[in-house]
Design an enzyme around this catalytic site. Structure first.
Site, PDB file in Angstrom:
ATOM      1  CG  HIS A  35      -2.491  -0.767   1.139  1.00 40.41           C
ATOM      2  ND1 HIS A  35      -3.115  -0.833   2.198  1.00 40.41           N
ATOM      3  CD2 HIS A  35      -3.089  -2.034   0.124  1.00 40.41           C
ATOM      4  CE1 HIS A  35      -3.856  -2.233   1.695  1.00 40.41           C
ATOM      5  NE2 HIS A  35      -3.649  -2.469   0.575  1.00 40.41           N
TER       6      HIS A  35
ATOM      7  CG  HIS B  15       1.856  -3.154   6.293  1.00 40.53           C
ATOM      8  ND1 HIS B  15       3.354  -4.129   6.017  1.00 40.53           N
ATOM      9  CD2 HIS B  15       1.376  -2.960   5.868  1.00 40.53           C
ATOM     10  CE1 HIS B  15       2.665  -4.403   5.063  1.00 40.53           C
ATOM     11  NE2 HIS B  15       1.243  -3.398   5.161  1.00 40.53           N
TER      12      HIS B  15
END
Length: 271
Positions: free
Chosen positions: A164, A223
């Site tokens: 992303h 993340h």
């Protein structure tokens, strides 16, 4: 229609003229760093955006390159052709060839997206292992990939570079580079082409705002810091390597008009 024209003028002043494009790389890096710090410090409130199934993630981010591609394709084609015909006085054939050359930037972008995402998958498979509760008396199984692990309801622990952060930063920078062409585009206010280009421009600007917002959400909720930092650095490197290096060369898709290198010194200028 008048509201669309006003929106287009305001966005053109903010985005097409570089006021956002120039500081955006530093802003994205700052978001990745500060967002990670807030996440690691448990300072981020719970919101629906932390759910991977939220509508913005499912219907936009998961297909971010498709959204970017299909809006940029007509925008690049129309603006390049219009400028080639009206400002540079090219004939139809030369204008069409220039359109094809500029559209090849989308092929380059598609290659960048595909190769980088494949690289991320490879790295995660290479560095990971599967955590799974085996059945009594059953020998432990070695899993070669995340997909195999998930098929047996396991959890794969590997270095997951943030796709992303990579893709959203790359798409946002690519859009801002391409819409800069509007600095030199002039058309009759009553022109139907002007309306179409304005619709595409406002749509691309709205898409860019979604990409930056979802980049922020990724930094806050998903993340590890190193995975996000590496993702955004790869995205920005892909943008810089194309628009600020390769596209300055003769054998390339070229920069958006009128920044594209031309044989005529009359129309060539530096950014």
């Amino acid at each position: 229609m008048e509201r669309l024209e006003r929106s287009g003028r305001w966005l053109r002043a903010a985005l097409a003229r570089g006021r956002v494009r120039r500081p955006l790389p530093a802003l994205l890096l700052a978001i990745a760093v500060l967002g990670s710090a807030l996440k690691d410090g448990d300072l981020v409130p719970d919101t629906p955006l932390q759910n991977k199934r939220n509508p913005l993630n499912v219907y936009f981010v998961k297909v971010a390159w498709a959204w970017t591609l299909w809006l940029l394709l007509p925008f690049i084609a129309l603006t390049t052709y219009q400028l080639a015909r009206s400002q540079f006085r090219y004939g139809r054939t030369k204008s069409a060839l220039l359109v094809l050359r500029r559209l090849s930037a989308l092929l380059v972008g598609t290659a960048v997206w595909y190769l980088c995402t494949e690289l991320f998958v490879y790295v995660e498979n290479l560095t990971g292992e599967c955590s799974i509760q085996g059945k009594p008396g059953q020998a432990p199984r070695l899993y070669a990939s995340k997909r195999e692990c998930h098929q047996d309801s396991g959890v794969w622990n590997g270095f997951d570079i943030s796709g992303h952060c990579f893709l959203l930063s790359y798409c946002a920078m690519m859009i801002l580079e391409e819409v800069a062409v509007l600095e030199a585009l002039s058309m009759d206010h009553s022109s139907k082409l002007r309306v179409v280009i304005n619709v595409l421009f406002v749509s691309l600007c709205s898409l860019t705002m979604i990409w930056v917002f979802m980049f922020l959400c990724t930094a806050l909720y998903f993340h590890d810091f190193s995975q996000k930092l590496l993702g955004v650095l790869i995205g920005l490197s892909a943008w810089y390597g194309t628009y600020r290096f390769w596209y300055l060369k003769p054998f390339s898709p070229g920069l958006p008009l009128p920044n594209i290198s031309l044989s005529s010194k009359k129309y060539s200028y530096s950014r």
